[in-house]
Design a protein around this motif. Structure first.
Motif, mmCIF file in Angstrom:
data_model
loop_
_atom_site.group_PDB
_atom_site.id
_atom_site.type_symbol
_atom_site.label_atom_id
_atom_site.label_comp_id
_atom_site.label_asym_id
_atom_site.label_seq_id
_atom_site.Cartn_x
_atom_site.Cartn_y
_atom_site.Cartn_z
ATOM 1 N N ASP A 63 -2.222 7.289 -7.831
ATOM 2 C CA ASP A 63 -1.371 8.394 -7.383
ATOM 3 C C ASP A 63 -1.070 9.304 -8.577
ATOM 4 O OD1 ASP A 63 1.277 8.625 -5.041
ATOM 5 O OD2 ASP A 63 1.145 9.841 -6.862
ATOM 6 N N GLU A 64 -1.648 10.508 -8.530
ATOM 7 C CA GLU A 64 -1.523 11.414 -9.681
ATOM 8 C C GLU A 64 -0.072 11.803 -9.942
ATOM 9 O OE1 GLU A 64 -3.867 12.095 -11.854
ATOM 10 O OE2 GLU A 64 -5.277 10.896 -10.686
ATOM 11 N N ALA A 65 0.677 12.061 -8.864
ATOM 12 C CA ALA A 65 2.079 12.464 -9.034
ATOM 13 C C ALA A 65 2.878 11.321 -9.668
ATOM 14 C CB ALA A 65 2.677 12.860 -7.689
ATOM 15 N N ALA A 66 2.578 10.109 -9.263
ATOM 16 C CA ALA A 66 3.276 8.953 -9.844
ATOM 17 C C ALA A 66 2.946 8.828 -11.332
ATOM 18 C CB ALA A 66 2.871 7.675 -9.102
ATOM 19 N N LYS A 67 1.692 9.097 -11.681
ATOM 20 C CA LYS A 67 1.316 9.029 -13.110
ATOM 21 C C LYS A 67 2.032 10.113 -13.904
ATOM 22 C CE LYS A 67 -3.310 8.586 -12.627
ATOM 23 N NZ LYS A 67 -4.725 8.249 -12.966
ATOM 24 N N THR A 68 2.261 11.252 -13.282
ATOM 25 C CA THR A 68 2.999 12.314 -13.969
ATOM 26 C C THR A 68 4.445 11.883 -14.237
ATOM 27 O OG1 THR A 68 1.603 13.992 -12.947
ATOM 28 C CG2 THR A 68 3.702 14.736 -13.854
ATOM 29 N N VAL A 69 5.053 11.233 -13.253
ATOM 30 C CA VAL A 69 6.420 10.716 -13.435
ATOM 31 C C VAL A 69 6.437 9.716 -14.596
ATOM 32 C CG1 VAL A 69 8.215 9.269 -12.396
ATOM 33 C CG2 VAL A 69 7.099 11.053 -11.030
ATOM 34 N N VAL A 70 5.452 8.832 -14.608
ATOM 35 C CA VAL A 70 5.412 7.804 -15.656
ATOM 36 C C VAL A 70 5.156 8.425 -17.025
ATOM 37 C CG1 VAL A 70 4.147 5.771 -16.467
ATOM 38 C CG2 VAL A 70 4.795 5.965 -14.055
ATOM 39 N N ALA A 71 4.295 9.437 -17.067
ATOM 40 C CA ALA A 71 4.056 10.118 -18.347
ATOM 41 C C ALA A 71 5.352 10.737 -18.875
ATOM 42 C CB ALA A 71 2.972 11.183 -18.190
ATOM 43 N N PRO A 77 0.806 -1.231 0.000
ATOM 44 C CA PRO A 77 0.000 0.000 0.000
ATOM 45 C C PRO A 77 0.836 1.277 0.000
ATOM 46 C CG PRO A 77 -0.154 -1.153 2.115
ATOM 47 C CD PRO A 77 0.535 -2.074 1.171
ATOM 48 N N GLU A 78 2.093 1.185 0.420
ATOM 49 C CA GLU A 78 2.918 2.402 0.457
ATOM 50 C C GLU A 78 3.744 2.578 -0.814
ATOM 51 O OE1 GLU A 78 4.159 3.397 4.758
ATOM 52 O OE2 GLU A 78 4.306 1.218 4.585
ATOM 53 N N THR A 79 3.523 1.695 -1.779
ATOM 54 C CA THR A 79 4.184 1.814 -3.081
ATOM 55 C C THR A 79 3.182 2.425 -4.048
ATOM 56 O OG1 THR A 79 5.595 -0.065 -2.569
ATOM 57 C CG2 THR A 79 5.331 0.477 -4.902
ATOM 58 N N ARG A 80 3.669 3.183 -5.010
ATOM 59 C CA ARG A 80 2.779 3.939 -5.900
ATOM 60 C C ARG A 80 2.724 3.251 -7.257
ATOM 61 N NH1 ARG A 80 6.379 8.942 -5.470
ATOM 62 N NH2 ARG A 80 4.663 10.246 -6.231
ATOM 63 N N VAL A 81 1.756 2.347 -7.394
ATOM 64 C CA VAL A 81 1.684 1.491 -8.585
ATOM 65 C C VAL A 81 1.039 2.230 -9.759
ATOM 66 C CG1 VAL A 81 0.772 -0.664 -9.523
ATOM 67 C CG2 VAL A 81 1.523 -0.571 -7.126
ATOM 68 N N VAL A 82 1.700 2.185 -10.883
ATOM 69 C CA VAL A 82 1.149 2.716 -12.127
ATOM 70 C C VAL A 82 1.208 1.611 -13.183
ATOM 71 C CG1 VAL A 82 1.362 4.428 -13.964
ATOM 72 C CG2 VAL A 82 1.910 5.064 -11.598
ATOM 73 N N LYS A 83 0.067 1.289 -13.738
ATOM 74 C CA LYS A 83 0.020 0.282 -14.808
ATOM 75 C C LYS A 83 0.148 0.979 -16.150
ATOM 76 C CE LYS A 83 -0.662 -4.083 -15.842
ATOM 77 N NZ LYS A 83 -0.489 -5.296 -15.012
ATOM 78 N N THR A 84 1.036 0.476 -16.981
ATOM 79 C CA THR A 84 1.163 1.046 -18.325
ATOM 80 C C THR A 84 1.932 0.083 -19.221
ATOM 81 O OG1 THR A 84 1.716 3.059 -19.569
ATOM 82 C CG2 THR A 84 3.345 2.299 -17.971
ATOM 83 N N LEU A 85 1.901 0.314 -20.499
ATOM 84 C CA LEU A 85 2.700 -0.385 -21.517
ATOM 85 C C LEU A 85 2.362 -1.866 -21.661
ATOM 86 C CD1 LEU A 85 6.240 1.214 -20.929
ATOM 87 C CD2 LEU A 85 4.763 1.563 -22.914
ATOM 88 N N ASN A 86 1.391 -2.364 -20.878
ATOM 89 C CA ASN A 86 1.086 -3.793 -20.888
ATOM 90 C C ASN A 86 0.218 -4.223 -22.058
ATOM 91 O OD1 ASN A 86 -0.895 -2.195 -19.425
ATOM 92 N ND2 ASN A 86 -1.980 -4.108 -19.051
ATOM 93 N N THR A 87 -0.101 -3.288 -22.950
ATOM 94 C CA THR A 87 -0.989 -3.607 -24.072
ATOM 95 C C THR A 87 -0.235 -3.728 -25.401
ATOM 96 O OG1 THR A 87 -1.433 -1.251 -24.378
ATOM 97 C CG2 THR A 87 -2.980 -2.495 -22.997
ATOM 98 N N MET A 88 1.094 -3.850 -25.313
ATOM 99 C CA MET A 88 1.861 -3.914 -26.571
ATOM 100 C C MET A 88 3.132 -4.723 -26.353
ATOM 101 S SD MET A 88 3.309 -0.011 -26.408
ATOM 102 C CE MET A 88 1.762 0.572 -25.703
ATOM 103 N N THR A 89 3.755 -5.088 -27.477
ATOM 104 C CA THR A 89 5.004 -5.837 -27.407
ATOM 105 C C THR A 89 6.143 -4.904 -27.009
ATOM 106 O OG1 THR A 89 6.250 -7.557 -28.546
ATOM 107 C CG2 THR A 89 5.766 -5.560 -29.806
ATOM 108 N N ASN A 90 7.221 -5.479 -26.504
ATOM 109 C CA ASN A 90 8.279 -4.668 -25.888
ATOM 110 C C ASN A 90 8.991 -3.752 -26.880
ATOM 111 O OD1 ASN A 90 10.959 -6.183 -26.683
ATOM 112 N ND2 ASN A 90 9.516 -7.774 -26.094
#
Lengths: 217, 217
Positions: free
Chosen positions: A156-164, A122-135
């Motif tokens: 976590d909005e801030a985490a999504k900003t980092v990932v973006a 729960p204290e980790t900021r999970v962002v799911k992405t890139l799982n819909t395509m080949t590497n």
């Protein structure tokens, strides 16, 4: 940035290599400190290698590129303390091939793997992405024509900003990154895998992606 | 062609109206012979109306445009004898909203609704298609820009050819119709609904579709 890539398979190696090329300090994590794939990758790409815990401990951001069926065990091996407060980029899919093709998407209680990981850490900021395509497409979107999309899910909005930002550095224009909302929306992208696999069979290549085309745009 | 459209909702009315405009003789089937929506539609569009059994009996081709949760019961009401040997175009999705949004895709034993219908009516030629988009796009693909796609799944090749012809008459170019294979591939398109619903929320419109973009094309 100090980044841990957990998983030594094709996806992990591809992402780790891209991240090194972008100037990040990358440690590839695996079950054992001397995993042959990780050692080889580290030598060839001026990266680091170590156990899941070693890699996570040193990192500011952690990428889960392990097979979805083992991801929970991998993160447990990495250790909650080493993941605390960090962004976890989850690119995995939990596919059960035990009854052959097509595999089943494993989603206990109808929840996504990403939500299961978030619940366990729960204290980790999970962002799911890139799982819909080949590497290959993950790190080089330009290889596929058109304004195709990548999806992002997370609480976590801030985490999504980092990932973006990370996706942007991979070559994904901001207007092609679709934020689907909170982490429960990862159910939607994880459930896309059966269609991806059928298309892989029909097209004879995994080198494709989905574009969301909107009327009047 | 004599066509039965089972279901008087927005999807059924849209498809029935399009089929009439293309010169087909369309009967809208519903639970009762005097369903108000069906009577109104028939009057306005020079079509027919009747029970599910009436509609199916008169038809060469049957469209299942009922809600997926009731489709099996609807086809049982239509009657196996009235469906025998006929192409059944299944555009439905089985969504359970009983626990709110997002709904769950109902797929007993991991199988698609289309396969369940095929199993219950083995002498009917089930083809799954059009279930991955909103009804306006089904019958007017040109409203969405780009070379977006429609998927087709079915065990009967001749039936799929009939359906491809029908899709062509709706405005779908042949090269945008993707044949995913046998009817088990309907699992893949039915599982796309969660992503469709999330995108509907994010985009604020259902007037969109998916394009499969392939590298090197």
């Amino acid at each position: 940035m100090q980044i841990a890539v957990l998983g030594t398979g094709e996806v992990g190696r591809r992402l780790a290599t891209k991240l090194v090329s972008l100037g990040h300090e990358v440690t590839m994590g695996s079950r054992t400190a001397d995993n042959a794939e990780a050692v080889k990758w580290a030598e060839e790409h001026d990266g680091g290698h170590g156990t899941f815990a070693d890699a996570a401990a040193a990192a500011e951001l952690v990428v889960n590129a392990t097979g979805g069926l083992v991801s929970l065990a991998v993160l447990q091996a990495a250790g909650a303390a080493n993941l605390r407060g960090k962004v976890l980029v989850d690119v995995s899919n939990a596919l059960d091939f035990s009854e052959g093709f097509p595999p089943k998407v494993v989603s206990p209680d109808g929840r996504s793997l990403a939500e299961q990981l978030q619940k366990a850490f729960p204290e980790t900021r999970v962002v799911k992405t890139l799982n819909t395509m080949t590497n290959t497409v993950m790190v080089e979107p330009g290889r596929v024509p058109g304004a195709h999309n990548v999806f992002v899910s997370g609480d976590d909005e801030a985490a999504k900003t980092v990932v973006a930002g990370l996706l942007g550095s991979f070559g994904w224009p901001a207007d092609r990154i679709i934020d689907l909302g909170d982490l429960s929306s990862a159910r939607a992208t994880e459930q896309l895998m059966p269609l991806w696999l059928r298309l892989y069979g029909v097209l004879g290549t995994g080198d494709f992606n989905f574009t969301v085309s909107v009327a009047g745009s």
